[in-house]
Motif scaffolding. Structure first.
Motif, PDB file in Angstrom:
ATOM      1  N   THR A 146       2.778   2.874   8.234  1.00 37.03           N
ATOM      2  CA  THR A 146       3.646   2.686   9.397  1.00 37.03           C
ATOM      3  C   THR A 146       4.420   3.973   9.685  1.00 37.03           C
ATOM      4  O   THR A 146       4.393   4.925   8.898  1.00 37.03           O
ATOM      5  CB  THR A 146       4.667   1.571   9.127  1.00 37.03           C
ATOM      6  OG1 THR A 146       5.461   1.966   8.010  1.00 37.03           O
ATOM      7  CG2 THR A 146       3.980   0.255   8.803  1.00 37.03           C
ATOM      8  N   ALA A 147       5.129   3.958  10.790  1.00 39.71           N
ATOM      9  CA  ALA A 147       5.971   5.098  11.163  1.00 39.71           C
ATOM     10  C   ALA A 147       6.892   5.484  10.004  1.00 39.71           C
ATOM     11  O   ALA A 147       7.031   6.671   9.658  1.00 39.71           O
ATOM     12  CB  ALA A 147       6.797   4.729  12.393  1.00 39.71           C
ATOM     13  N   HIS A 148       7.517   4.524   9.417  1.00 42.37           N
ATOM     14  CA  HIS A 148       8.401   4.710   8.273  1.00 42.37           C
ATOM     15  C   HIS A 148       7.737   5.563   7.195  1.00 42.37           C
ATOM     16  O   HIS A 148       8.313   6.523   6.662  1.00 42.37           O
ATOM     17  CB  HIS A 148       8.725   3.295   7.753  1.00 42.37           C
ATOM     18  CG  HIS A 148       9.748   3.223   6.699  1.00 42.37           C
ATOM     19  ND1 HIS A 148       9.428   3.232   5.366  1.00 42.37           N
ATOM     20  CD2 HIS A 148      11.087   3.108   6.767  1.00 42.37           C
ATOM     21  CE1 HIS A 148      10.532   3.116   4.650  1.00 42.37           C
ATOM     22  NE2 HIS A 148      11.561   3.053   5.475  1.00 42.37           N
ATOM     23  N   ARG A 149       6.495   5.226   6.890  1.00 39.00           N
ATOM     24  CA  ARG A 149       5.754   5.948   5.851  1.00 39.00           C
ATOM     25  C   ARG A 149       5.443   7.384   6.290  1.00 39.00           C
ATOM     26  O   ARG A 149       5.557   8.327   5.511  1.00 39.00           O
ATOM     27  CB  ARG A 149       4.446   5.178   5.611  1.00 39.00           C
ATOM     28  CG  ARG A 149       3.689   5.536   4.371  1.00 39.00           C
ATOM     29  CD  ARG A 149       4.345   4.977   3.118  1.00 39.00           C
ATOM     30  NE  ARG A 149       5.013   6.026   2.392  1.00 39.00           N
ATOM     31  CZ  ARG A 149       6.253   5.909   1.941  1.00 39.00           C
ATOM     32  NH1 ARG A 149       6.983   4.816   2.128  1.00 39.00           N
ATOM     33  NH2 ARG A 149       6.789   6.902   1.285  1.00 39.00           N
ATOM     34  N   GLY A 159       0.780  -1.223   0.000  1.00 35.26           N
ATOM     35  CA  GLY A 159       0.000   0.000   0.000  1.00 35.26           C
ATOM     36  C   GLY A 159       0.820   1.286   0.000  1.00 35.26           C
ATOM     37  O   GLY A 159       0.267   2.362  -0.196  1.00 35.26           O
ATOM     38  N   SER A 160       2.135   1.191   0.198  1.00 34.61           N
ATOM     39  CA  SER A 160       2.915   2.435   0.275  1.00 34.61           C
ATOM     40  C   SER A 160       3.032   3.093  -1.086  1.00 34.61           C
ATOM     41  O   SER A 160       2.889   4.298  -1.216  1.00 34.61           O
ATOM     42  CB  SER A 160       4.329   2.149   0.798  1.00 34.61           C
ATOM     43  OG  SER A 160       4.263   1.475   2.007  1.00 34.61           O
ATOM     44  N   ASP A 161       3.296   2.296  -2.069  1.00 35.58           N
ATOM     45  CA  ASP A 161       3.562   2.824  -3.403  1.00 35.58           C
ATOM     46  C   ASP A 161       2.362   2.524  -4.300  1.00 35.58           C
ATOM     47  O   ASP A 161       2.449   1.736  -5.242  1.00 35.58           O
ATOM     48  CB  ASP A 161       4.843   2.161  -3.939  1.00 35.58           C
ATOM     49  CG  ASP A 161       5.241   2.715  -5.306  1.00 35.58           C
ATOM     50  OD1 ASP A 161       4.617   3.697  -5.767  1.00 35.58           O
ATOM     51  OD2 ASP A 161       6.159   2.136  -5.919  1.00 35.58           O
ATOM     52  N   ILE A 203       7.029   9.232   8.371  1.00 37.47           N
ATOM     53  CA  ILE A 203       8.266  10.012   8.410  1.00 37.47           C
ATOM     54  C   ILE A 203       8.633  10.494   7.017  1.00 37.47           C
ATOM     55  O   ILE A 203       8.912  11.681   6.791  1.00 37.47           O
ATOM     56  CB  ILE A 203       9.415   9.164   9.015  1.00 37.47           C
ATOM     57  CG1 ILE A 203       9.120   8.893  10.496  1.00 37.47           C
ATOM     58  CG2 ILE A 203      10.754   9.845   8.830  1.00 37.47           C
ATOM     59  CD1 ILE A 203      10.013   7.820  11.113  1.00 37.47           C
ATOM     60  N   LEU A 204       8.604   9.579   6.059  1.00 30.55           N
ATOM     61  CA  LEU A 204       9.030   9.967   4.710  1.00 30.55           C
ATOM     62  C   LEU A 204       8.023  10.906   4.053  1.00 30.55           C
ATOM     63  O   LEU A 204       8.413  11.844   3.355  1.00 30.55           O
ATOM     64  CB  LEU A 204       9.262   8.725   3.847  1.00 30.55           C
ATOM     65  CG  LEU A 204      10.437   7.860   4.314  1.00 30.55           C
ATOM     66  CD1 LEU A 204      10.639   6.699   3.359  1.00 30.55           C
ATOM     67  CD2 LEU A 204      11.725   8.680   4.424  1.00 30.55           C
ATOM     68  N   ALA A 244      16.015  10.681   8.789  1.00 32.25           N
ATOM     69  CA  ALA A 244      14.747  11.382   9.000  1.00 32.25           C
ATOM     70  C   ALA A 244      14.061  11.007  10.309  1.00 32.25           C
ATOM     71  O   ALA A 244      13.279  11.782  10.857  1.00 32.25           O
ATOM     72  CB  ALA A 244      13.799  11.104   7.826  1.00 32.25           C
ATOM     73  N   GLU A 245      14.366   9.813  10.827  1.00 32.98           N
ATOM     74  CA  GLU A 245      13.595   9.345  11.978  1.00 32.98           C
ATOM     75  C   GLU A 245      13.791  10.243  13.201  1.00 32.98           C
ATOM     76  O   GLU A 245      12.834  10.663  13.837  1.00 32.98           O
ATOM     77  CB  GLU A 245      13.974   7.897  12.308  1.00 32.98           C
ATOM     78  CG  GLU A 245      13.088   7.297  13.371  1.00 32.98           C
ATOM     79  CD  GLU A 245      13.189   5.774  13.407  1.00 32.98           C
ATOM     80  OE1 GLU A 245      14.064   5.207  12.703  1.00 32.98           O
ATOM     81  OE2 GLU A 245      12.404   5.154  14.132  1.00 32.98           O
ATOM     82  N   ASP A 289      19.450  10.966  -0.138  1.00 32.61           N
ATOM     83  CA  ASP A 289      19.530   9.715   0.616  1.00 32.61           C
ATOM     84  C   ASP A 289      19.820   9.964   2.090  1.00 32.61           C
ATOM     85  O   ASP A 289      19.265   9.304   2.963  1.00 32.61           O
ATOM     86  CB  ASP A 289      20.610   8.801   0.023  1.00 32.61           C
ATOM     87  CG  ASP A 289      20.065   7.994  -1.136  1.00 32.61           C
ATOM     88  OD1 ASP A 289      18.930   8.285  -1.585  1.00 32.61           O
ATOM     89  OD2 ASP A 289      20.761   7.068  -1.591  1.00 32.61           O
ATOM     90  N   PHE A 337       8.596   1.809  -4.927  1.00 36.02           N
ATOM     91  CA  PHE A 337       9.308   2.913  -5.586  1.00 36.02           C
ATOM     92  C   PHE A 337      10.510   2.408  -6.374  1.00 36.02           C
ATOM     93  O   PHE A 337      11.603   2.961  -6.321  1.00 36.02           O
ATOM     94  CB  PHE A 337       9.705   3.977  -4.555  1.00 36.02           C
ATOM     95  CG  PHE A 337       8.516   4.483  -3.774  1.00 36.02           C
ATOM     96  CD1 PHE A 337       7.590   5.333  -4.373  1.00 36.02           C
ATOM     97  CD2 PHE A 337       8.287   4.051  -2.475  1.00 36.02           C
ATOM     98  CE1 PHE A 337       6.469   5.762  -3.657  1.00 36.02           C
ATOM     99  CE2 PHE A 337       7.176   4.481  -1.762  1.00 36.02           C
ATOM    100  CZ  PHE A 337       6.261   5.347  -2.361  1.00 36.02           C
ATOM    101  N   PRO A 368      16.844   4.219   1.984  1.00 31.87           N
ATOM    102  CA  PRO A 368      17.818   4.720   2.970  1.00 31.87           C
ATOM    103  C   PRO A 368      17.337   4.637   4.421  1.00 31.87           C
ATOM    104  O   PRO A 368      18.108   4.248   5.304  1.00 31.87           O
ATOM    105  CB  PRO A 368      18.023   6.182   2.550  1.00 31.87           C
ATOM    106  CG  PRO A 368      17.731   6.197   1.086  1.00 31.87           C
ATOM    107  CD  PRO A 368      16.649   5.175   0.863  1.00 31.87           C
ATOM    108  N   GLU A 407      16.697  11.023   3.917  1.00 26.53           N
ATOM    109  CA  GLU A 407      15.832   9.893   4.272  1.00 26.53           C
ATOM    110  C   GLU A 407      16.424   9.083   5.421  1.00 26.53           C
ATOM    111  O   GLU A 407      15.737   8.750   6.387  1.00 26.53           O
ATOM    112  CB  GLU A 407      15.634   8.971   3.063  1.00 26.53           C
ATOM    113  CG  GLU A 407      14.630   9.501   2.071  1.00 26.53           C
ATOM    114  CD  GLU A 407      14.097   8.408   1.168  1.00 26.53           C
ATOM    115  OE1 GLU A 407      14.111   7.214   1.575  1.00 26.53           O
ATOM    116  OE2 GLU A 407      13.671   8.733   0.047  1.00 26.53           O
ATOM    117  N   ALA A 408      17.708   8.800   5.285  1.00 22.13           N
ATOM    118  CA  ALA A 408      18.341   7.907   6.260  1.00 22.13           C
ATOM    119  C   ALA A 408      18.251   8.468   7.671  1.00 22.13           C
ATOM    120  O   ALA A 408      18.068   7.738   8.636  1.00 22.13           O
ATOM    121  CB  ALA A 408      19.802   7.649   5.872  1.00 22.13           C
TER     122      ALA A 408
END
Lengths: 486, 486, 486, 486
Positions: free
Chosen positions: A408-411, A161-163, A413-414, A464-465, A458, B303, B311, A461-462
């Motif tokens: 999710t958290a990952h999503r 579902g992310s992409d 954040i980005l 970003a958390e 990059d 993606f 990343p 993103e890396a």
């Protein structure tokens, strides 16, 4: 301990955080119903497990009936009767939806889901549907009796579902005033809904996120036949009462909502509603966990006194309660910002982008707080915590659904990073917070973001958390200062 | 990615962290069996759920048989055959138990429990049992064939396990060379065990922790009758294969182990073994979660590339792997320290108290790491993570058992504080770490502890969590530096 | 009571009823394995319930894997290793299949089903397949190792299985040397089979029973893709270990077996094999019920003695044992008659029609006897009988599957009537029985049939049940006299 | 088909068979509630399975709460509100209990059980309790609101229920105005009941049936503590909603009912009520099975028409409907005879012994008819019949409970024989039937019985089954002639 009551009762904690309550007695009655009757139903429903699917009747006709216990309907209809959907349109504000939702989710975050997807169906229909469509379907969604129609929002497919831009394989073929949809939806909540909004790709549209459009799909065709079939209901760790599963679209009839080039915006608008609902539900679930832990810790004795009087546990309770206030401040600000922008259509203004950033911060922060708080409440119970017979075990399972649903958290954040990169949404955020913010703190976080946005892509993103964590915390602290809960 | 293989295979990651492996081929064969056959069994056992209890046979005789699937026995006996218990006594070292346990727990942390309680039965029997008792029972526990006896350690009662001194109501009445036990055990793991060590209070003993003694209790009386009955098996969120439940002792025959005034020491020695096992299992479970996340993230595309190449996720993988190494360093140091002291009897030397501090640090740190890592692995899977059909859902459930069994974080922190307060165990710890520690860091943490120990008692408790966290982290980092994993 | 042992041990009761056993030691070892290990597995499998279906792997690929416990495979492969399929072709007789099946079904009538459908796949392949097909597939079905392929026979669709001529909607479209099948099978046993024989209607064929043809359908296409998908596994009252469910054929590749006009004959030949297996399994299940009742009634005391010594129960045991012998005589005669005709192809001789009548009589009589005997055994157990924890509760559930699979009593009666009406099969039956029959009895039943066959058609049907009952009883009694069991 | 409606609707079939219905509208409303709402609840409750037992609350207090879904309470309280118990005492007739029970059992034979044991508690209390006891407890049982108390009848112990005289080990020790009971009850229905009647043996009483007495036992002691504990709830094949399980009596306080020498009579009076209820429920369940078969057979097509039009099935429907009328006639006569004698106390008159014979005949005949009819209805459904998703599967499971509860056929036959041997109850029966009986038939059965009663004792028992069958059939046929149902 009067103070702690505020933390153990959802209505007390809610207060006017989500705006004035026009008819407080009705909400109080609703809260009372949940505390006395709804919760017992909810526990029985959770225990009995996911509803089952009757695919065929005895005559061999495919019917795809999702079979619940009557108890479930009692519980579910309570919210519709309370006007959880209808009040939004009557009062022209989404806040009643979140207020009623908070009370609901304190007892059952799962059942808040059908309401959420129903609202997230009604809103785009109201905003983007033709007058004919609206006249036909909207009144069904706004009923408050047993004939109310339920909605659903079906986007995700098997590849994830992310992409969505790449992964939606469902096609839409235009035919007169309607479209024919073909494809499979893999995480479809509220199976059996009477009406759904569905992401699909019109023939010839590009294979990216711009190629998606949003369609309105009823359960039955005009001739009474099933318009979609249900492949199966899934066995999930939490929210067992909600039937989540797989949908098969085979020449399914649907109507386009809005402009076919703008589907992605409509999809995001749908997500706006549910992301805020997820935040509100997370705070409610966390409050419930604290309430259960409080009840237990008062009762349980060790070393000569109730464990709630042990210094380390007292400290943990203080931190949890403060954390709960932070989470509530963030979730409520997000809901109120949505309330200011939910009727916008593209192109959006700055406040809309501010909302998006807030929504990512709130979804991320509240879900994590709920998950950690449910885990902690389980630990407070010691060995009893892992047993199916006591309520914290369930809360722990529910929390992971909230962590994952709606991204999710990952999503978060980005996507939050992107709205800062592309729309500079953090600037609006800082403007809104500056009046009450600690000047030193705001300067620090502003600089941190500026530096971050100059890193290469990059690296952004890396790393970003931590950035997102710091920004969420700063925002929540400042909001709480602005508007301390009672 | 050769490097990541090290993180996805338990044998590779274990290396010689728990000492030289005398016969690596045997351990490799064991690991291979688990990867190819055991894991499938374990999944089927978890899915089928907790074993059930046959209380009566058809003739109406009370039998209290815990009914497992034959698959379970296949899996369980594999470890006994491998010598998970017997090697400890043959080779006079507990390390084989933890090595074999690490491989086991990677696939099934639940099944490591019966082994652990069997060892924790054999050790006090061997150390404190009379020659007659040892001759009669020890060989049964050390068998490697299908007739092997299993042990169990039953301490906790209905009022809770933290404050055993106050909460053990089980009484022991002396009668000739034996004692009669009466009481109920509320969290009794490995129900149906052939032999158990049981905490009880001899008649006339004080109602505090000094009043407890440890007894050896066989499943059957000399006349073949049941010596204890099982009230029920409980429905737990994890470790479903292990029957945990309630025991009724009614004039149950038992033998005193050791001196009746020293029961509390014996009970702590039992906990030493299982607390280290819990740490080892936590690391193994965390490794499994990372392995599953790796497998999935390589497969899943978003993606335009596998998500493992994104990343932010790469960064999270790096952090998880580093965290795994920290946890492993701490758990292995603790196991090796136990290996140096496990044969001590009271009064103990300083190294024993150092071990106790390490055990609290390791239990606390590794369980938390496992729980967070399992949660993270679930989030990496997105929506798939919450479905019962994929393995991360189970890992997440298992992890909470490890967080709570053998004492929650709260308990570890307070007991760890006590061993610093009373035995200054931190001083030995710092001596052992000083050679490789960062001088600045060690000075800082030493000062932090000194300050802490001068606070008033309630303050010490209230603020203990951060202190313990910092100490655990410092210790783990220093140990990892001392002895970097491959 | 030596005599009763004969009734409680399947091998003893079987004796040489199904022909000389070429290697009795192998069969005895097989029986011993079941008594000591298989039965425990079978109980665990029944308890854990129906296997589940993994539809997609984590990468989102549709795989439709039917997930069993490893125990199940152990049990299932035991029969293949024993040669339950391969011996039929090696020794050119179906009797080994029924002998081994009898032992199997005594312990688990469910697991006999996969063997039966595997044989019922191999036989038409061997008889009607092209040399190419046989070379490619037959050796896979005849393996005795873990790579053995399983078969399946999928005929019934949603509208019901009695009137296949009208109800098969699955179409077959010819394309080169293969056919493409499209349709849904509603009661498909042994889901996941590697190879199936499937009833379908070639394009243009009439919509009656003559329009059906039989096809061979592998699980995988040449390119490794799934050739059929599984819609779901069903929750049945018995034979829980066998996955029965629904199959979706979508452009599924298949080969025609035999002549497309003769499909109905091939379908009936498939049913011949399974109908006899159903009869053998019914006798075995009835024997098991008697064995369990015997064991219990010896143990249970009432009014001062074991209940097996109570006169009324003794009388019931005598009747059940006699009934068991009748059922066995009828089932074995049918199996041996099949053995004489199973290699015939149309047009068939009279003995084939005699077999058909016998098969209907045997299926009808033995299934009814099994159902009533399992019910009786439950009643012998009194209250214990209805509890899931003892074996008679399961037998009772299993029996109803045997009553219904392969056609209910209603179906057997009408089809048996038809083979008398059209082929005068009763005449061959009377010829074969006359030498040993009671002259008075045979004259009476012959006259009864003659009168019946002169009634008008509706009357013949309406009154057929009593006639069929009387004929079955007479036949069984006469056969038992011919060839008394030990 | 108007006629068949009579057979498919419980209210229509009931008519005035159980006497005039004083307020037909109330009963019709009750029937309507069941058809529209109750049945859905009942199916959900059956599906969710047996209620569970919460043994301890979070504070560690033993509470033994039987946990139902709220739906279950809705369903259960419906009957109490309807006055299923209270009307018996208000109107001084048991018939309302059986009328309401018939409607209930058509939809859910399980839920009729709590009502039955509640009445069977209230009746002996009313007849044999002291005024003090009655004043204290009877009003609780006769409530029609949510606070109604439920009763229970606990007799059977682990050694079996047929030979209570030998098998009751529960002892009663007199202490002031109360008794202390100690022992275990093995098949205890309606666990959690507020009040139970319990068979126990006063100290010093003989170890035979004369040594039993009947006691009244409340759930709570005067001080609010539990007066009995529940060992476990059992997993039964049917009546899943009723919690049946094991009771532990440990110094449980109870009051003696009636004279301690006459306990056996009181126990039999309790059984009288439930045996008739079992008969009524059996007829209702059989009617339900016929109704389901009718519905299905009208819908299902084969060979060009609905299968209900196939001659053989038509014949079977005719026979089943006739059988249903026979069973109803017998059950209703028995209920009406009970109504004439239920207030008798020992010594009883002849009509009481006639009742006993009728009760044995009715229990035997109706339970068997129900079991066979449920099996047949399953077969009418073909393959669909064995699936959990359709209602006949459940009926089949329920039926076996009715066959076994209150004594299996074996028990009814022998006890029925005894009442003929000792009380010549058949003579009263023949007198009552003679006016309408076929003179030839009555002469034949009278002679058959006379001959039988002159056989030696063992022969009488051994051959009793056929005799009892013939007598039951003759009685039912004659009663039906006397009073043909509409």
């Amino acid at each position: 301990m009067e103070k702690s009551e505020q933390f153990t009762t959802p209505l007390a904690f809610l207060g006017d955080s989500l705006g004035d309550i026009p008819s407080p007695a009705a909400l109080a009655a609703y809260a009372h119903w949940w505390a006395t009757r709804g919760q017992v139903i909810s526990e029985a429903v959770d225990r009995a497990g996911t509803p089952w699917l009757r695919m065929f009747d005895r005559a061999g006709i495919r019917i795809d009936e999702v079979c619940y216990s009557p108890d479930y309907w009692t519980m579910l209809r309570k919210g519709y009767r309370e006007g959880i959907i209808s009040r939004v349109f009557e009062q022209n504000t989404v806040l009643p939806f979140y207020r009623i939702g908070f009370i609901t989710a304190f007892h059952d975050p799962g059942v808040y889901c059908p309401y959420t997807v129903s609202l997230a169906t009604a809103v785009p229909l109201e905003k983007y549907g033709s007058e004919t469509l609206k006249a036909r379907f909207l009144p069904q969604l706004l009923r408050t009796d047993d004939k109310v129609w339920q909605g659903a929002t079906w986007m995700t497919e098997i590849k994830g579902g992310s992409d969505l831009g790449a992964n939606v394989e469902t096609t839409a073929h235009e035919q007169g005033d309607r479209w024919q949809l073909n494809g499979d939806k893999y995480f479809a909540s509220n199976l059996g809904a009477d009406l759904a909004v569905v992401a699909a790709r019109p023939e010839g549209a590009p294979r990216n996120v711009r190629g998606l459009a949003l369609f309105l799909l009823p359960r039955l065709k005009d001739n009474g036949e099933l318009n979609y079939t249900i492949r199966r209901i899934k066995d999930k760790i939490g929210t067992r009462s909600v039937p989540t599963g797989e949908i098969e679209l085979r020449d399914s009839e649907a109507w386009l909502l809005g402009d076919r080039e703008q589907g992605v915006y409509l999809i995001l608008e749908v997500l706006n509603i549910s992301r805020v609902a997820n935040s509100i539900a997370s705070v409610a679930l966390a409050q419930r966990a604290i309430a259960e832990a409080t009840k237990f810790a008062r009762q349980r004795q060790a070393f000569g006194k109730p464990i709630i009087e042990h210094p380390l546990l007292q400290q943990q309770f203080r931190e949890r309660r403060h954390g709960l206030q932070l989470a509530m401040a963030l979730a409520c600000k997000t809901a109120q910002t949505l309330n200011a922008v939910w009727q916008q259509t593209p192109p959006y203004d700055e406040q809309y982008h501010l909302f998006r950033l807030l929504a990512h911060l709130a979804k991320y922060w509240t879900a994590e707080f709920a998950a950690q708080t449910c885990k902690w409440a389980m630990e407070v119970h010691g060995g009893l915590g892992v047993l199916a017979e006591y309520p914290v075990e369930r809360g722990f399972r529910e929390a992971m659904i909230l962590s994952i649903w709606e991204g999710t958290a990952h999503r978060q954040i980005l996507d939050g990073l992107e709205v800062m990169q592309r729309k500079a949404a953090h600037k609006s955020l800082f403007e809104s917070l500056r009046p009450t913010a600690d000047p030193h703190a705001i300067a620090k976080i502003e600089a941190q973001i500026e530096r971050h946005l100059h890193l290469d892509e990059d690296e952004q993103e890396a790393r970003a958390e931590k950035l997102f964590h710091d920004l969420a915390y700063f925002t929540a602290e400042t909001l709480l200062k602005q508007n301390p809960l009672q």
